[in-house]
Write a protein that holds these residues in place. Sequence first.
Motif, PDB file in Angstrom:
ATOM      1  N   TRP A  27      -8.733 -46.855 -12.398  1.00 31.46           N
ATOM      2  CA  TRP A  27      -8.266 -47.137 -13.767  1.00 31.46           C
ATOM      3  C   TRP A  27      -7.890 -45.833 -14.435  1.00 31.46           C
ATOM      4  O   TRP A  27      -8.607 -44.823 -14.290  1.00 31.46           O
ATOM      5  CB  TRP A  27      -9.366 -47.827 -14.570  1.00 31.46           C
ATOM      6  CG  TRP A  27      -9.188 -49.312 -14.683  1.00 31.46           C
ATOM      7  CD1 TRP A  27      -8.617 -49.985 -15.729  1.00 31.46           C
ATOM      8  CD2 TRP A  27      -9.566 -50.317 -13.736  1.00 31.46           C
ATOM      9  NE1 TRP A  27      -8.617 -51.334 -15.481  1.00 31.46           N
ATOM     10  CE2 TRP A  27      -9.190 -51.572 -14.270  1.00 31.46           C
ATOM     11  CE3 TRP A  27     -10.164 -50.288 -12.475  1.00 31.46           C
ATOM     12  CZ2 TRP A  27      -9.416 -52.768 -13.596  1.00 31.46           C
ATOM     13  CZ3 TRP A  27     -10.381 -51.477 -11.811  1.00 31.46           C
ATOM     14  CH2 TRP A  27     -10.001 -52.702 -12.367  1.00 31.46           C
ATOM     15  N   TRP A  29      -7.620 -44.532 -17.822  1.00 36.16           N
ATOM     16  CA  TRP A  29      -8.391 -43.706 -18.777  1.00 36.16           C
ATOM     17  C   TRP A  29      -9.793 -43.444 -18.271  1.00 36.16           C
ATOM     18  O   TRP A  29     -10.416 -42.450 -18.635  1.00 36.16           O
ATOM     19  CB  TRP A  29      -8.319 -44.220 -20.203  1.00 36.16           C
ATOM     20  CG  TRP A  29      -9.151 -45.367 -20.686  1.00 36.16           C
ATOM     21  CD1 TRP A  29      -9.384 -46.535 -20.051  1.00 36.16           C
ATOM     22  CD2 TRP A  29      -9.835 -45.450 -21.962  1.00 36.16           C
ATOM     23  NE1 TRP A  29     -10.153 -47.361 -20.850  1.00 36.16           N
ATOM     24  CE2 TRP A  29     -10.438 -46.720 -22.028  1.00 36.16           C
ATOM     25  CE3 TRP A  29      -9.976 -44.603 -23.054  1.00 36.16           C
ATOM     26  CZ2 TRP A  29     -11.182 -47.150 -23.137  1.00 36.16           C
ATOM     27  CZ3 TRP A  29     -10.711 -45.035 -24.149  1.00 36.16           C
ATOM     28  CH2 TRP A  29     -11.307 -46.281 -24.185  1.00 36.16           C
ATOM     29  N   ASP A  30     -10.283 -44.294 -17.349  1.00 36.06           N
ATOM     30  CA  ASP A  30     -11.560 -43.998 -16.700  1.00 36.06           C
ATOM     31  C   ASP A  30     -11.447 -42.663 -15.965  1.00 36.06           C
ATOM     32  O   ASP A  30     -12.353 -41.824 -16.007  1.00 36.06           O
ATOM     33  CB  ASP A  30     -11.936 -45.088 -15.685  1.00 36.06           C
ATOM     34  CG  ASP A  30     -12.164 -46.454 -16.320  1.00 36.06           C
ATOM     35  OD1 ASP A  30     -11.280 -46.895 -17.066  1.00 36.06           O
ATOM     36  OD2 ASP A  30     -13.209 -47.078 -16.075  1.00 36.06           O
ATOM     37  N   HIS A  65      -1.987 -48.330 -15.794  1.00 34.24           N
ATOM     38  CA  HIS A  65      -3.398 -48.512 -16.173  1.00 34.24           C
ATOM     39  C   HIS A  65      -4.292 -48.775 -14.968  1.00 34.24           C
ATOM     40  O   HIS A  65      -5.457 -48.400 -14.986  1.00 34.24           O
ATOM     41  CB  HIS A  65      -3.508 -49.532 -17.308  1.00 34.24           C
ATOM     42  CG  HIS A  65      -4.110 -50.866 -17.063  1.00 34.24           C
ATOM     43  ND1 HIS A  65      -3.472 -51.892 -16.402  1.00 34.24           N
ATOM     44  CD2 HIS A  65      -5.316 -51.365 -17.419  1.00 34.24           C
ATOM     45  CE1 HIS A  65      -4.255 -52.964 -16.384  1.00 34.24           C
ATOM     46  NE2 HIS A  65      -5.382 -52.671 -16.991  1.00 34.24           N
ATOM     47  N   TYR A  77     -10.594 -58.654  -7.432  1.00 29.84           N
ATOM     48  CA  TYR A  77     -10.277 -58.425  -8.847  1.00 29.84           C
ATOM     49  C   TYR A  77      -9.045 -59.231  -9.208  1.00 29.84           C
ATOM     50  O   TYR A  77      -8.079 -59.293  -8.446  1.00 29.84           O
ATOM     51  CB  TYR A  77     -10.007 -56.930  -9.101  1.00 29.84           C
ATOM     52  CG  TYR A  77      -9.699 -56.641 -10.555  1.00 29.84           C
ATOM     53  CD1 TYR A  77     -10.730 -56.527 -11.472  1.00 29.84           C
ATOM     54  CD2 TYR A  77      -8.385 -56.530 -11.006  1.00 29.84           C
ATOM     55  CE1 TYR A  77     -10.458 -56.299 -12.827  1.00 29.84           C
ATOM     56  CE2 TYR A  77      -8.100 -56.301 -12.355  1.00 29.84           C
ATOM     57  CZ  TYR A  77      -9.145 -56.183 -13.249  1.00 29.84           C
ATOM     58  OH  TYR A  77      -8.881 -55.959 -14.583  1.00 29.84           O
ATOM     59  N   ASP A 170     -10.479 -54.163 -24.759  1.00 34.19           N
ATOM     60  CA  ASP A 170      -9.803 -55.448 -24.577  1.00 34.19           C
ATOM     61  C   ASP A 170     -10.063 -56.550 -25.623  1.00 34.19           C
ATOM     62  O   ASP A 170      -9.151 -57.029 -26.251  1.00 34.19           O
ATOM     63  CB  ASP A 170     -10.134 -56.000 -23.186  1.00 34.19           C
ATOM     64  CG  ASP A 170      -9.937 -54.945 -22.099  1.00 34.19           C
ATOM     65  OD1 ASP A 170      -9.567 -53.799 -22.421  1.00 34.19           O
ATOM     66  OD2 ASP A 170     -10.164 -55.254 -20.918  1.00 34.19           O
ATOM     67  N   TYR A 210      -8.471 -64.776 -21.958  1.00 33.22           N
ATOM     68  CA  TYR A 210      -7.850 -64.486 -20.659  1.00 33.22           C
ATOM     69  C   TYR A 210      -6.481 -65.133 -20.533  1.00 33.22           C
ATOM     70  O   TYR A 210      -5.548 -64.541 -19.995  1.00 33.22           O
ATOM     71  CB  TYR A 210      -8.766 -64.898 -19.496  1.00 33.22           C
ATOM     72  CG  TYR A 210      -9.246 -63.667 -18.764  1.00 33.22           C
ATOM     73  CD1 TYR A 210     -10.239 -62.865 -19.308  1.00 33.22           C
ATOM     74  CD2 TYR A 210      -8.659 -63.262 -17.559  1.00 33.22           C
ATOM     75  CE1 TYR A 210     -10.648 -61.702 -18.685  1.00 33.22           C
ATOM     76  CE2 TYR A 210      -9.064 -62.095 -16.927  1.00 33.22           C
ATOM     77  CZ  TYR A 210     -10.058 -61.325 -17.489  1.00 33.22           C
ATOM     78  OH  TYR A 210     -10.447 -60.165 -16.875  1.00 33.22           O
ATOM     79  N   TRP A 369     -20.890 -48.485 -26.039  1.00 32.70           N
ATOM     80  CA  TRP A 369     -20.214 -47.976 -24.834  1.00 32.70           C
ATOM     81  C   TRP A 369     -20.402 -46.460 -24.780  1.00 32.70           C
ATOM     82  O   TRP A 369     -19.924 -45.747 -25.693  1.00 32.70           O
ATOM     83  CB  TRP A 369     -18.716 -48.305 -24.886  1.00 32.70           C
ATOM     84  CG  TRP A 369     -18.413 -49.750 -24.648  1.00 32.70           C
ATOM     85  CD1 TRP A 369     -18.663 -50.791 -25.500  1.00 32.70           C
ATOM     86  CD2 TRP A 369     -17.823 -50.322 -23.470  1.00 32.70           C
ATOM     87  NE1 TRP A 369     -18.250 -51.977 -24.930  1.00 32.70           N
ATOM     88  CE2 TRP A 369     -17.735 -51.715 -23.692  1.00 32.70           C
ATOM     89  CE3 TRP A 369     -17.350 -49.809 -22.263  1.00 32.70           C
ATOM     90  CZ2 TRP A 369     -17.198 -52.587 -22.736  1.00 32.70           C
ATOM     91  CZ3 TRP A 369     -16.813 -50.680 -21.320  1.00 32.70           C
ATOM     92  CH2 TRP A 369     -16.740 -52.046 -21.546  1.00 32.70           C
TER      93      TRP A 369
HETATM   94  C1  2M8 Z   1     -12.145 -52.970 -18.726  1.00 36.82           C
HETATM   95  O1  2M8 Z   1     -10.852 -53.534 -18.585  1.00 36.82           O
HETATM   96  C2  2M8 Z   1     -10.408 -54.250 -17.422  1.00 36.82           C
HETATM   97  C3  2M8 Z   1      -8.904 -54.513 -17.612  1.00 36.82           C
HETATM   98  O2  2M8 Z   1      -8.221 -53.298 -17.686  1.00 36.82           O
HETATM   99  C4  2M8 Z   1     -11.100 -55.591 -17.229  1.00 36.82           C
HETATM  100  O3  2M8 Z   1     -11.855 -56.036 -18.096  1.00 36.82           O
HETATM  101  O4  2M8 Z   1     -10.870 -56.196 -16.164  1.00 36.82           O
HETATM  102  C5  2M8 Z   1     -12.102 -52.127 -20.025  1.00 36.82           C
HETATM  103  O5  2M8 Z   1     -13.392 -51.757 -20.445  1.00 36.82           O
HETATM  104  C6  2M8 Z   1     -11.235 -50.888 -19.798  1.00 36.82           C
HETATM  105  O6  2M8 Z   1     -11.291 -50.057 -20.920  1.00 36.82           O
HETATM  106  C7  2M8 Z   1     -11.665 -50.112 -18.563  1.00 36.82           C
HETATM  107  O7  2M8 Z   1     -10.739 -49.094 -18.310  1.00 36.82           O
HETATM  108  C8  2M8 Z   1     -11.768 -51.021 -17.320  1.00 36.82           C
HETATM  109  C9  2M8 Z   1     -12.391 -50.317 -16.117  1.00 36.82           C
HETATM  110  O8  2M8 Z   1     -13.591 -49.679 -16.469  1.00 36.82           O
HETATM  111  O9  2M8 Z   1     -12.551 -52.180 -17.613  1.00 36.82           O
END
Ligand code: 2M8
Length: 439
Positions: A27, A29-30, A65, A77, A170, A210, A369
């Motif tokens: 991911w 920004w992770d 992303h 996923y 989200d 969703y 968080w």
């Molecule tokens: C979460 O988002 C993903 C979709 O991108 C999901 O829920 O499936 C969010 O917390 C997002 O900010 C984060 O980057 C991702 C992976 O940790 O999970």
Amino acid sequence: MRAEEVLRRNDMGEWTRAAPDLYPHQWSWDSGFIAIGLAHLDTARAARELTSLFAHQWKNGKVPHIVFNPEAPPDSYFPGAEHWASAGRFPDAPPAPPYTSALCQPPTHALGALRVWEVAREKGEEYAGRRFLRELYPRLLLWHRYLLTERDPEGSGLVTIYHPWESGTDNSPRFDAALESVEVGEMPPYERQDLNHVDDPAERPTDEEYARYLWLVELIKRARCDEAKIYEGHPFLVKDVLFSTILVAANEALLEIARVVGVPEEDLVLVGGWVERGRAGLDDLWDPELGLCLDRDLRHDASLRARTVAGFAPLIAGDLELARLEALLRTLYSPYFLGEPRLRLPLPPSTSPAQRRFHPRSYWRGPVWPVVSWLLWRSLLRAGESERAEAMRGAALRELAEGGFAEYFEPFTGEALGSHEQSWTAAVALDWLAHDGAS
Ligand code: 2M8
């Protein structure tokens, strides 16, 4: 389990999965946060976290992303690579496979790159550190330019998102009003996978949310990711203050990187201008009544009034007038946030408990968080509020010592929720620990 072990277990060689089961891919920004943590373990590996992500940058500068792991177990996923495969044929898409999503997320990458450089310099690895920055700099510049042009045709300094997934937060109530007006059309049936990896479905977004998320993806794919087309007809267009302020912080980091790399003066002027533009844009969205900065729904030309952590955006952007800083600190320490008596520890809930549709277990609707606490901790430090910053760091480390490296925490009980081996949580813990001697 120690923070370092979490990162090692999630290490896929050149990149790190966000979590072992729930999120088996890379991911965007992770990765910025993960690079910050990895820098303290191995600067070369931390650098590769970012260069591997940027190898999948789109031709127009967008950093996707998600980069999908071709080796992830099938159906692990949803929506996965198959769902995004058609995006691989869009004009700006990078060579595929591996496939990427066509969305983007907040630009934490320059923050990560700068931390890698800082640690490399401390360790006497200046040569390799500078080489890494030279390699990444043009890509970071292209990425930020994309955000300030394609995602800001208005020149406001604020980034427009096309999907709540782009915000990274989200199901935050800040998007409720904008999302509720999205009417879901005909789509093939699908099966969610995320609910198989958590103890309680209440920890994740609802089925209604969703459906809208997937419908928005469908529309972006139908527009073949043509930004002008999306801007014209897409039902969800939001100026996101958290995304925008991370871009301000990232542009400040990019300026420092630019100086290390030694770039033409015009680049410095350009990036410095982006920083100013971003701060001015946030200033326009300030709400004196809530003492927070508010997102703006462009489709309905309306302010999205919600008390969430995103509202502290100006604190993250920094360089505030004293009156504004004081107003933000008043809100942060008021009963709407850290002064709420039911909080187990003084850590910011993602949504104020006083907000309509706050939910203490549901994802971005209330839980704490660690990555957000890290952003606020860093901002307090930079604002000269070192005692408050230190209190936040102490509380955050206590929460992790007791609950492990979970994705998020119930604010009133401290219960660990979501994934239990979340990479970015371990990463920010390492950065907090490294700060021990520095404080
Ligand atoms: C979460 O988002 C993903 C979709 O991108 C999901 O829920 O499936 C969010 O917390 C997002 O900010 C984060 O980057 C991702 C992976 O940790 O999970």
